[in-house]
Design an enzyme around this catalytic site. Structure first.
Site, PDB file in Angstrom:
ATOM      1  N   ARG B 214     114.954  81.933  90.498  1.00 29.02           N
ATOM      2  CA  ARG B 214     113.927  82.359  90.906  1.00 29.02           C
ATOM      3  C   ARG B 214     114.180  82.391  91.733  1.00 29.02           C
ATOM      4  O   ARG B 214     113.254  81.712  92.939  1.00 29.02           O
ATOM      5  CB  ARG B 214     112.498  82.517  90.339  1.00 29.02           C
ATOM      6  CG  ARG B 214     111.315  83.793  90.291  1.00 29.02           C
ATOM      7  CD  ARG B 214     110.082  83.403  89.800  1.00 29.02           C
ATOM      8  NE  ARG B 214     109.857  82.178  90.287  1.00 29.02           N
ATOM      9  CZ  ARG B 214     108.670  81.060  90.162  1.00 29.02           C
ATOM     10  NH1 ARG B 214     108.910  80.819  88.576  1.00 29.02           N
ATOM     11  NH2 ARG B 214     108.256  80.457  91.188  1.00 29.02           N
ATOM     12  N   GLU B 230     110.646  80.966  99.268  1.00 25.34           N
ATOM     13  CA  GLU B 230     111.990  80.245  98.214  1.00 25.34           C
ATOM     14  C   GLU B 230     112.697  80.720  97.453  1.00 25.34           C
ATOM     15  O   GLU B 230     112.401  81.643  97.370  1.00 25.34           O
ATOM     16  CB  GLU B 230     111.724  78.830  98.147  1.00 25.34           C
ATOM     17  CG  GLU B 230     110.278  78.968  97.041  1.00 25.34           C
ATOM     18  CD  GLU B 230     109.382  77.627  96.545  1.00 25.34           C
ATOM     19  OE1 GLU B 230     109.670  76.337  97.304  1.00 25.34           O
ATOM     20  OE2 GLU B 230     109.000  77.578  96.211  1.00 25.34           O
ATOM     21  N   ASN B 232     113.919  78.902  93.592  1.00 23.63           N
ATOM     22  CA  ASN B 232     113.784  77.873  93.088  1.00 23.63           C
ATOM     23  C   ASN B 232     115.765  77.866  92.302  1.00 23.63           C
ATOM     24  O   ASN B 232     115.331  78.910  91.248  1.00 23.63           O
ATOM     25  CB  ASN B 232     112.998  78.540  92.157  1.00 23.63           C
ATOM     26  CG  ASN B 232     111.388  78.094  92.909  1.00 23.63           C
ATOM     27  OD1 ASN B 232     111.099  77.423  93.394  1.00 23.63           O
ATOM     28  ND2 ASN B 232     110.949  79.404  92.663  1.00 23.63           N
ATOM     29  N   SER B 237     110.036  78.598  86.443  1.00 23.04           N
ATOM     30  CA  SER B 237     108.838  78.164  85.254  1.00 23.04           C
ATOM     31  C   SER B 237     108.226  79.993  85.285  1.00 23.04           C
ATOM     32  O   SER B 237     108.693  80.925  86.098  1.00 23.04           O
ATOM     33  CB  SER B 237     107.583  77.897  86.286  1.00 23.04           C
ATOM     34  OG  SER B 237     107.231  78.361  87.062  1.00 23.04           O
ATOM     35  N   LYS B 414     114.498  73.091 100.899  1.00 19.55           N
ATOM     36  CA  LYS B 414     114.187  73.338 101.716  1.00 19.55           C
ATOM     37  C   LYS B 414     114.944  73.566 102.942  1.00 19.55           C
ATOM     38  O   LYS B 414     114.809  74.791 103.855  1.00 19.55           O
ATOM     39  CB  LYS B 414     112.499  73.055 102.617  1.00 19.55           C
ATOM     40  CG  LYS B 414     111.770  73.882 100.901  1.00 19.55           C
ATOM     41  CD  LYS B 414     109.714  73.384 101.600  1.00 19.55           C
ATOM     42  CE  LYS B 414     109.651  74.014 100.772  1.00 19.55           C
ATOM     43  NZ  LYS B 414     109.029  72.375 100.089  1.00 19.55           N
ATOM     44  N   LYS B 468     106.760  73.161 106.324  1.00 22.25           N
ATOM     45  CA  LYS B 468     106.751  72.908 105.293  1.00 22.25           C
ATOM     46  C   LYS B 468     107.932  71.646 105.204  1.00 22.25           C
ATOM     47  O   LYS B 468     109.022  71.124 105.955  1.00 22.25           O
ATOM     48  CB  LYS B 468     108.038  73.981 104.855  1.00 22.25           C
ATOM     49  CG  LYS B 468     107.581  75.433 104.581  1.00 22.25           C
ATOM     50  CD  LYS B 468     107.820  76.474 103.997  1.00 22.25           C
ATOM     51  CE  LYS B 468     107.732  76.154 102.288  1.00 22.25           C
ATOM     52  NZ  LYS B 468     108.802  77.523 102.123  1.00 22.25           N
ATOM     53  N   GLU B 472     109.060  66.805  97.753  1.00 18.12           N
ATOM     54  CA  GLU B 472     108.606  67.660  96.708  1.00 18.12           C
ATOM     55  C   GLU B 472     107.485  66.779  96.320  1.00 18.12           C
ATOM     56  O   GLU B 472     107.390  65.639  96.172  1.00 18.12           O
ATOM     57  CB  GLU B 472     109.131  68.374  96.066  1.00 18.12           C
ATOM     58  CG  GLU B 472     111.028  69.586  96.096  1.00 18.12           C
ATOM     59  CD  GLU B 472     110.420  70.816  96.674  1.00 18.12           C
ATOM     60  OE1 GLU B 472     108.720  70.520  96.952  1.00 18.12           O
ATOM     61  OE2 GLU B 472     110.443  71.016  97.831  1.00 18.12           O
ATOM     62  N   GLY B 473     106.834  67.270  95.614  1.00 15.32           N
ATOM     63  CA  GLY B 473     105.796  67.115  95.257  1.00 15.32           C
ATOM     64  C   GLY B 473     104.808  66.337  95.580  1.00 15.32           C
ATOM     65  O   GLY B 473     103.018  66.915  95.138  1.00 15.32           O
ATOM     66  N   ARG B 555     102.603  86.557  90.919  1.00 11.55           N
ATOM     67  CA  ARG B 555     100.993  85.646  91.254  1.00 11.55           C
ATOM     68  C   ARG B 555     100.981  86.326  91.682  1.00 11.55           C
ATOM     69  O   ARG B 555     100.764  86.442  93.201  1.00 11.55           O
ATOM     70  CB  ARG B 555     101.717  84.229  90.984  1.00 11.55           C
ATOM     71  CG  ARG B 555     102.325  83.353  89.993  1.00 11.55           C
ATOM     72  CD  ARG B 555     102.674  82.461  89.836  1.00 11.55           C
ATOM     73  NE  ARG B 555     103.939  82.409  90.662  1.00 11.55           N
ATOM     74  CZ  ARG B 555     104.282  81.439  91.467  1.00 11.55           C
ATOM     75  NH1 ARG B 555     104.976  80.064  90.884  1.00 11.55           N
ATOM     76  NH2 ARG B 555     105.797  80.704  91.996  1.00 11.55           N
TER      77      ARG B 555
END
Lengths: 579, 579
Positions: B214, B230, B232, B237, B414, B468, B472-473, B555
């Site tokens: 995505r 970005e 993915n 999701s 990234k 950035k 991650e997380g 979104r």
């Protein structure tokens, strides 16, 4: 008949007035007598429900018959034929645990994705705000085996019962007289009768009459007869979720049928939600005011709201098209500018916002009301103040189509059910002898407590009877030795209180092993089932517009939770597997 | 690119690594330079996101155009044409409160009946047991206006991005070298790279490669450009719920479009769930073992499970037929005896139950695995012990088709996104100049912290940048004055830590009034939106079997909840209204 298990109550059916079984008279008793026949007593021993081997109960499909057979396929078309010669091929005990777990998981997922949901009693707003606090509706993992010939019989009598209700409802004198003694001992029935009297006084006519009924049956193990428990004429529950659970079972059988050795075509499709929606829409057309709406009368809190929402949704999504197809000339361009709209109002809101215009039109919150669809108003608890009674009276006074009218409502009481079971009473309302015979075949034994002989018998053999109070909402049917005690007490207290009860033959249904799924968990237990057949009836003066069977509802509950496989306990939604 | 907002996280997206906006370079910067162009700086003032009048933002349909136009109708076919000359006709502020309340109620009901649900964080088992503790997924009441030409552009580049990921993934040296410094400062990327190295050492080839990506974009208000945030490549999701919310909006527009003055045909249908299911099924066919299953790698608790279940359901309900139609000769009678089965396993379970057979087949719990579909494994928190890392390595060693492989996963970081934005890098992977130009048009400004000039500029004008972290997380993007502070601190601490971050151009999206519905309540607020375009790619050796755009995800989140309309906050599911 009776308000009985009519819902708007959460489908876990833990509520006391939602009991499932009641004894009735068997059809081989003399149909013109409501005295207890000796041969019936001889057959019905003082037994607990028969626990037949599970292998005989579920999936009694012939093992050679793995592909859909014409027999199953024909079920939907309601052709009548003889009994089944099929044999059991699935023993629930032999089902692999892993397979059951997989099916349970799939079924829970399916339910969540397809709106088989109810409000969770543990979440505060779950009865008022849609979309929050949802949990899957409790369901049986697999459909319950049922004899095809009995199913067909129940379907066949549905239109006859629809017609019967309509004709009885027109006989105001019969209703008032039959219920005159009940009126003295039951305040709720008394208030309903007051409204009914007022309508009789002003000679109020309901020219357009809409009934959305459900006749409930259990299969008596000994006599192999399908006996009517009650006929619900108000707020019949689960046309929505009942349809969805049939689809769940069909999906499971499609995916696992091969492992289970059974055939998806033996589970009849169930279009109760669509049929009821369509009947409501057709009533709306008959009212013939494109700007008027359908009003659902709801309880202030309703965890079973999704069952109702399925009807609204179907009406919204499907109906404009049907409307156009069937009645293009009646209403001007109805589906572009006047879609059928549903609003939801509580009795208190109707009291506050309702008014009747000079022409009889009911306005609620500024909306003209074409059809009033009651999903509340069936129990004393729905009338906590005079406001609700005012609302009921206001609605009855209006020209809106009531589903049900006060007459239809009263026709569904237990006392009327018992009156109709008396010799020569059906004959007052129905001409066709064959139809009468078919109805009577479904009647269980029903007696007034004024019948001294039957009271003697019931004191002697209380296990063969159930005492059912006329009062709704309390819902405490009396079983076993309590029947003897209650009868002896009433005999001492005098005749007045007799009218608060009726006596019914007790049905002894077979129980069978069932997987019951609730709150995300599956339990295996012995259970008994009750079959409800929905019926829709719409009439405008002399023209019968709808008179049909409209899908079905199967409910199953753990038999050990009550005496002799009957009375209260938690019920799950189920469907049929015809053999 | 990056793991970023990949989910298996509850769609309320309150999790920190699910931030929505990041600045990028505009397309009119010199495509061969990644230095900040002066004209870009001049255009992008130190502004907060533009608050344009709401009347200009929503439902910019020409008022004369009330019926579906060819323009809207053609959208689905992805024809490219010029910008829109349509004008706003709906002002959200003028919407009648009663109408909004009615729509909210209908939308909540619709969501409940159609599986637009997530697990409720307040209910304990809602992340482990389907069917319990459900609440509607948060959603925008109405779709968000979006320029049709930008939508088409985003759709058009989807297959090019798919191809790019595939080609980059094959260049092991490029991945290792680009990430070599990140490896030193980010333990998670380091472990992924270790697995990747091992595969390079044994010369492991993935002949069948499946990507379900995505690409996320925001529309920059000043430049009117759609800039990539970005890409993915793991655990993307909401293909399930995103499809459902589009249907919700189409249902609302169908019923209320006339009151709103808008046209349901301007909301493109969204078949992300079907396309992804089909890609998974086609990969399963390529693996060519009828007994093998598709394994979904899941988190032990997953409140967004229904998003995943929509794919499993579609696969089960729809695929046998497609399979038969497209590949009747590959597998023997596949849809009768070998339906595509999905199983769900956590990384820990895979470690416990998994083994590789001599021929490379991965067995988990006795099932041969054809396709591994990751909906976990994208964040450090998914690897709480060595067991999970062992499982990841085991899977990578096997012959199962990984969605994604370790190479695909790394291609989505990234750092690789930033490397690809450097001059002349895209050219290494893609031949077609037009395709390169199209991709580059989507790239925002992306820089390494080793670029002293850009760091100087960012210290001077920090509001034009976002820092950035590669990690991650954690997900804490840095904005505003914090950028200056962080850069000054890093400058003091030395170069080593530079590799832990990249600098990106900050995008200033327009915000617009939106009705956001969450937990059964509706709030009006200013919000910004992010558009994700799904892409599916399946290749077997030289044969590209699937390379397509596969639906979309919109979104929307409250812009005041963060600095400049970006970063964390609660997002709702949305869809597009094309103008």
């Amino acid at each position: 008949m009776g308000v009985g298990c009519s819902s708007s109550l959460p489908p876990t059916v833990n509520n006391p007035h939602c009991s499932i079984t009641f004894p009735h008279t068997s059809a081989h008793t003399n149909p013109t007598s409501n005295h207890l026949p000796i041969n019936w007593l001889a057959r019905a021993h003082l037994q607990k429900p028969t626990k037949s081997p599970i292998s005989k109960r579920l999936f009694t499909l012939d093992s050679a018959r793995k592909t859909p057979t014409l027999k199953c396929g024909r079920t939907a078309q309601m052709e009548i034929e003889g009994g089944s010669d099929s044999k059991p091929i699935l023993d629930l005990h032999s089902l692999d645990d892993n397979l059951v777990q997989k099916m349970v998981y799939d079924a829970l997922v399916w339910s969540s994705l397809h709106g088989l949901v109810v409000g969770d009693r543990n979440v505060q707003r779950s009865g008022t705000v849609p979309g929050v606090g949802m949990v899957h509706a409790p369901f049986a993992l697999l459909p319950t085996v049922f004899p095809e010939n009995q199913w067909k019989l129940a379907c066949e009598v549905a239109p006859i019962f629809n017609e019967l209700v309509d004709r009885v409802s027109l006989d105001g004198k019969f209703l008032q007289e039959s219920l005159s003694r009940t009126k003295k001992v039951d305040a709720f029935t008394s208030r309903l009768l007051d409204i009914h009297s007022k309508m009789l006084e002003i000679n109020k006519k309901e020219e357009i009459r809409l009934g959305l009924h459900r006749s409930d049956y259990m299969l008596d193990e000994k006599t192999k007869l399908l006996l009517q428990i009650e006929l619900n004429t108000i707020s019949t529950s689960f046309p929505g979720l009942g349809s969805v659970v049939s689809e769940l079972h069909r999906s499971l059988l499609k995916n696992y049928g091969e492992h289970l050795g059974c055939d998806v075509n033996c589970t009849p499709s169930n279009d109760a939600a669509n049929r009821f929606s369509e009947a409501l829409a057709k009533a709306w057309i008959e009212y013939n005011n494109p700007k008027a709406v359908i009003m659902v009368v709801v309880q202030p809190e309703e965890r079973n709201m999704y069952d109702q929402h399925w009807l609204s949704f179907n009406l919204k999504e499907r109906y404009p098209f049907i409307l156009f197809m069937t009645q293009p000339l009646t209403l001007k361009n109805p589906f572009n500018t006047h879609n059928v709209t549903m609003i939801r109002k509580t009795m208190a809101e109707i009291d506050k916002e309702g008014e009747i215009q000079p022409d009889g039109t009911l306005l609620v919150g500024g909306h003209a009301i074409a059809v009033i669809y009651f999903r509340a108003g069936y129990a004393p608890t729905d009338y906590p103040s005079e406001a609700e009674w005012r609302a009921r009276l206001l609605m009855e006074h209006s020209s809106a189509i009531k589903c049900p009218s006060i007459s239809y409502h009263l026709t569904g009481t237990k006392k009327i059910q018992q009156e109709l079971a008396k010799p020569n009473v059906l004959e007052k309302f129905i001409d066709n002898k064959e139809d009468i015979a078919k109805l009577r075949k479904c009647f269980a034994g029903l007696w007034s407590l004024d019948d001294a002989d039957i009271v003697d018998t019931a004191i002697e053999k209380p296990h063969l009877f159930v005492m059912k109070p006329q009062r709704e909402g309390g819902g405490n049917n009396i079983y076993g030795d309590d029947v003897r005690e209650a009868l002896l007490r009433l005999r001492k207290d005098g005749k007045e209180q007799n009218a608060a009860y009726i006596l019914m033959q007790r049905i002894f249904p077979t129980d069978s092993a069932t997987f019951l799924v609730r709150d995300g968990s599956c339990h295996k237990d012995h259970a008994v089932s009750e079959l409800g057949i929905y019926g829709a009836y719409l009439r405008n003066k002399d023209k019968v517009i709808v008179n049909e069977r409209s899908g079905y509802l199967m409910r199953t509950k753990v038999s050990s939770s009550n005496e002799g496989g009957v009375a209260a306990g938690f019920a799950v939604l189920d469907s049929l597997y015809l053999t």
